[in-house]
Design an enzyme around this catalytic site. Structure first.
Site, mmCIF file in Angstrom:
data_model
loop_
_atom_site.group_PDB
_atom_site.id
_atom_site.type_symbol
_atom_site.label_atom_id
_atom_site.label_comp_id
_atom_site.label_asym_id
_atom_site.label_seq_id
_atom_site.Cartn_x
_atom_site.Cartn_y
_atom_site.Cartn_z
ATOM 1 N N THR A 158 -7.150 7.238 18.787
ATOM 2 C CA THR A 158 -7.059 7.105 20.242
ATOM 3 C C THR A 158 -5.751 6.463 20.704
ATOM 4 O O THR A 158 -5.482 6.364 21.888
ATOM 5 C CB THR A 158 -8.252 6.286 20.803
ATOM 6 O OG1 THR A 158 -8.274 5.024 20.129
ATOM 7 C CG2 THR A 158 -9.569 7.009 20.572
ATOM 8 N N GLY A 159 -4.903 6.033 19.751
ATOM 9 C CA GLY A 159 -3.579 5.510 20.117
ATOM 10 C C GLY A 159 -2.661 6.676 20.482
ATOM 11 O O GLY A 159 -2.992 7.835 20.235
ATOM 12 N N TYR A 181 12.595 17.563 6.286
ATOM 13 C CA TYR A 181 12.544 18.687 7.228
ATOM 14 C C TYR A 181 13.821 19.517 7.081
ATOM 15 O O TYR A 181 13.793 20.741 7.122
ATOM 16 C CB TYR A 181 12.420 18.216 8.677
ATOM 17 C CG TYR A 181 11.376 17.155 8.954
ATOM 18 C CD1 TYR A 181 10.309 16.940 8.081
ATOM 19 C CD2 TYR A 181 11.440 16.367 10.100
ATOM 20 C CE1 TYR A 181 9.365 15.965 8.340
ATOM 21 C CE2 TYR A 181 10.496 15.400 10.368
ATOM 22 C CZ TYR A 181 9.471 15.187 9.479
ATOM 23 O OH TYR A 181 8.557 14.210 9.747
ATOM 24 N N GLU A 219 16.469 8.859 -2.899
ATOM 25 C CA GLU A 219 17.472 8.059 -2.200
ATOM 26 C C GLU A 219 17.761 6.801 -3.006
ATOM 27 O O GLU A 219 17.090 6.520 -4.003
ATOM 28 C CB GLU A 219 17.027 7.745 -0.765
ATOM 29 C CG GLU A 219 15.734 6.952 -0.661
ATOM 30 C CD GLU A 219 15.214 6.863 0.782
ATOM 31 O OE1 GLU A 219 15.387 7.821 1.549
ATOM 32 O OE2 GLU A 219 14.641 5.832 1.122
ATOM 33 N N THR A 256 2.013 4.898 8.741
ATOM 34 C CA THR A 256 2.454 3.597 9.250
ATOM 35 C C THR A 256 3.708 3.066 8.548
ATOM 36 O O THR A 256 3.744 2.979 7.325
ATOM 37 C CB THR A 256 1.311 2.565 9.093
ATOM 38 O OG1 THR A 256 0.136 3.098 9.676
ATOM 39 C CG2 THR A 256 1.678 1.240 9.744
ATOM 40 N N GLU A 257 4.696 2.693 9.364
ATOM 41 C CA GLU A 257 5.929 2.115 8.829
ATOM 42 C C GLU A 257 5.933 0.625 9.097
ATOM 43 O O GLU A 257 5.575 0.193 10.197
ATOM 44 C CB GLU A 257 7.137 2.759 9.519
ATOM 45 C CG GLU A 257 8.450 2.097 9.119
ATOM 46 C CD GLU A 257 9.679 2.762 9.723
ATOM 47 O OE1 GLU A 257 9.523 3.719 10.501
ATOM 48 O OE2 GLU A 257 10.786 2.304 9.417
ATOM 49 N N HIS A 287 15.114 2.288 5.389
ATOM 50 C CA HIS A 287 13.903 2.171 4.579
ATOM 51 C C HIS A 287 13.919 0.864 3.802
ATOM 52 O O HIS A 287 14.939 0.490 3.237
ATOM 53 C CB HIS A 287 13.820 3.323 3.566
ATOM 54 C CG HIS A 287 13.478 4.631 4.203
ATOM 55 N ND1 HIS A 287 13.717 5.831 3.589
ATOM 56 C CD2 HIS A 287 12.917 4.923 5.399
ATOM 57 C CE1 HIS A 287 13.315 6.808 4.382
ATOM 58 N NE2 HIS A 287 12.826 6.283 5.484
#
Lengths: 288, 386
Positions: free
Chosen positions: A17-18, A159, A209, A97-98, A247
């Site tokens: 619902t966020g 992507y 990376e 989630t970050e 990151h």
């Protein structure tokens, strides 16, 4: 075939619902993913569009038979959300989630050892099996069904790679982002093992990376265990040491984690190295 | 988030990790009064900057009387301290730590950090204190003791003994060391540290175990539950543009080159820096506006990049997924108009709503060069600066 998710995967979205949860749940549904439930504590009994919302993951699983979860809750509650999903018997947990604190994540990691489930992420774009299921935040339209497995530590960079593959006519079996945090659930090696075992996957692209030594370990694993052709790319070759490049996991500390060491490990273990991201599509076309 | 040695030592004291007697000084007078209050000579005058190697750079000196403290303080305040970690430009010294001198018997190394692979807190200890630990790890790896602590269990007495016996401590130092390590682990987990390093940890001839140095780094992702620690942040130690960027939730790092760049996503941003370098130019920054950036964030990102005097051209590389290209284009146009853009800008966009985005840029009347793909973008930006 594919790995981890397919057309039968039934997804519960935690934090549905966020703003973010709602937006991406709709995108997933639009792509054709079976989103069977949502969870927001205190909002049980409501609906998000046609999707029933529950107070707990346990309830959602019991009522809908959900077997995968997609997590959008804010970072302070991220670790808790992963453990709730694992405890409810969810088998594939995707944590977008970050910013989950690392001390929370190391506890989660040890907790998950006692459960029968797979965590993808956190801080990741998720996983997609083209034309079957999209459990994540990637733009679905750039993907095309096919035989290349893609595994990556990053989001938009994946992507870019997928877009080039698709434009060159190389479709994908499954694309998975394992996340940019130093401690995550699914590793390169887990994914490589699954791609090697998947009959539909004929070739693999691995996007790494700087930081840590996951790419080096994966390269050694490939030499011993992977017979399918692999193209590897490492982002951050020019990054200075000691600075965290966005990151949490992308930091060169001391002499470890440099891009050069990773590229060297790729070469030594028979991986086709792509040095120029702009050409990764072409390189794959040649190698596969 | 890094903090100063003097701040770390204040915290150590609260957690029962012994440190030498001392206090921070922000002026020459304060340096002298602090030195007097320590009740004996010599004292140590230590420059406080967020970088290691201060001793070799001339930022750590002994003083055997008031006059010497005064002259050392005068020398150090405002000095540009250059160490192997500051880069050639160095860092200006604005704070000192004045400490009582110690009778050192032995120098050890002790650190705690998170090990990615085992998902444990790892304790690293070595008899080779005072040295560069990277060098020790490379030349004599057997000199480093590693103890892995499962975070669900916490530290156990046998692990404290493992470290203590491994260091070959004299019997008088065993108990104080184990108590120190136990308290240090407690400090580490309660404050969400990402690194705690004591180099050197010393044994004194009075059989005390003391943290002679203290380097502490907190997990910035965990600061939401440590509001009190936020006050320890020293903005003087950070690049002003980076501070500005952090206000808008932008991931920005200032670098030495002259090609500014704005990218969405950290991995793609790093790859874009690499592409710029491969084309024969140097990136002026790392800038990740994030997957879910708004037009306002893009505008702020653009303004920050343009306020860097080094920047001679800007490369924008956006792969629109969640961040739609039209939203991004609007942000760029707004920022370019409000800043009076007068340097070349190369734009490469791909993904969601790319046609609308390109149209917005084309109709904006701004002088923007559009690029078809990454290779094209890199060549165009290199041509613009070279």
């Amino acid at each position: 075939m594919s790995i981890y998710v397919n057309k039968d995967t039934k997804v519960v979205v935690q934090g549905i619902t966020g703003n973010e949860g709602k937006f991406h749940a709709r995108q997933c549904i639009g792509y054709g993913t079976r989103v069977v439930a949502g969870v927001t504590p205190g909002k049980g009994g409501q609906k998000m569009d046609e999707v029933p919302v529950f107070n707990t993951v346990g309830e959602a699983v019991k009522e809908t038979g959900a077997n995968a979860s997609l997590i959008f809750v804010p970072p302070p509650f991220g670790a808790d959300a992963v453990m709730e999903a694992a405890d409810a018997g969810i088998s594939v947990i995707v944590a977008v989630t970050e910013g989950i604190p690392i001390l929370d994540m190391i506890k989660v990691k040890h907790f998950l050892e006692t459960k029968n489930c797979r965590l993808i992420g956190p801080n990741c774009p998720g996983i997609i099996t083209p034309d079957e299921a999209k459990v994540g935040i990637m733009p679905g339209n750039i993907h095309k069904k096919g035989n290349v497995g893609v595994v990556s530590r990053s989001g938009t960079l994946t992507y870019e790679v997928v877009d080039q593959l698709t434009k060159k006519g190389l479709g994908q079996s499954t694309c998975i982002g394992i996340g940019g945090d130093p401690v995550n659930g699914t590793s390169f090696i887990d994914t490589l093992e699954a791609f090697q075992a998947d009959p539909e996957t004929e070739a693999i692209v691995m996007v790494g990376e700087i930081g840590g030594n996951a790419e080096e370990k994966a390269a050694e694993f490939i030499k011993e265990n992977v017979t399918k052709p692999v193209v590897g790319f490492v982002s951050g070759l020019t990054a200075p040491p000691g600075r965290r490049m966005g990151h949490a996991g992308a930091i060169i500390s001391g002499s470890s984690g440099t891009g050069a060491a990773k590229v060297e490990a790729f070469r030594k273990n028979g991986i086709h190295v792509c040095e120029n991201l702009g050409k990764i599509g072409e390189i794959c076309l040649e190698a596969f | 988030m890094k903090i100063h040695e003097y701040q770390a030592k204040e915290l150590f004291k609260e957690y029962g990790v012994p440190v030498p007697q001392g206090a921070a000084a922000f002026s020459e007078e304060e340096a002298v009064t602090t030195a007097q209050s320590l009740g004996g000579w010599p004292v140590v005058v230590k420059a406080q900057i967020h970088a290691g190697g201060r001793g070799k750079g001339g930022g750590v000196k002994l003083a055997s009387g008031e006059d010497e403290v005064k002259s050392l303080a005068a020398q150090m305040f405002g000095m540009n301290l250059v160490t192997h970690q500051t880069g050639p430009e160095g860092k200006e010294v604005k704070k000192l730590l004045i400490e009582a001198g110690q009778n050192i018997e032995k120098e050890l190394y002790l650190s705690l950090l998170v090990d990615r692979e085992t998902a444990c807190v790892v304790i690293m200890a070595s008899r080779a204190g005072g040295m560069d630990i990277e060098e020790v790890a490379e030349k004599t790896p057997e000199e480093i003791i590693r103890v892995y602590v499962n975070p669900l269990m916490g530290i156990s007495p046998y692990q404290l003994r493992e470290a203590a016996f491994g260091l070959g401590l004299p019997s008088a130092a065993m108990k104080p060391f184990m108590k120190l390590l136990n308290n240090l682990y407690d400090f580490f987990v309660k404050n969400d540290c990402s690194l705690v390093e004591i180099n050197p940890l010393i044994l004194t001839s009075e059989h005390e175990v003391l943290a002679l140095d203290a380097k502490v780094d907190f997990d910035s992702n965990a600061m939401f539950r440590h509001k009190e620690l936020a006050e320890l942040r020293d903005l003087d130690e950070e690049n002003p543009l980076e501070v500005a960027a952090s206000k808008y939730n932008l991931n920005y790092i200032n670098l030495d080159g002259n090609v500014g760049n704005i990218v969405n996503g950290a991995g793609l941003a790093m790859a874009t820096m690499d592409i710029i370098k491969n084309a024969g130019a140097e990136p002026a920054n790392f800038m990740d506006v994030g997957g879910g950036a708004t037009a306002e964030m893009v505008e702020n990102a653009f303004r920050i990049i343009l306020s860097d005097d080094k920047v001679k051209a800007v490369l924008i590389n956006i792969f629109g997924g969640i961040l739609r290209c039209d939203i991004f284009a609007n942000g760029v146009v707004e920022a370019a108009k409000s800043t009076g853009l007068d340097i070349p800008v190369v734009v490469r966009m791909e993904g969601t709503n790319v046609e609308e985005g390109k149209k917005i840029l084309a109709e904006s009347g701004l002088k923007l060069t559009s690029a078809d793909d990454l290779t094209d973008a890199a060549e165009k930006i290199a041509a613009a600066v070279n």
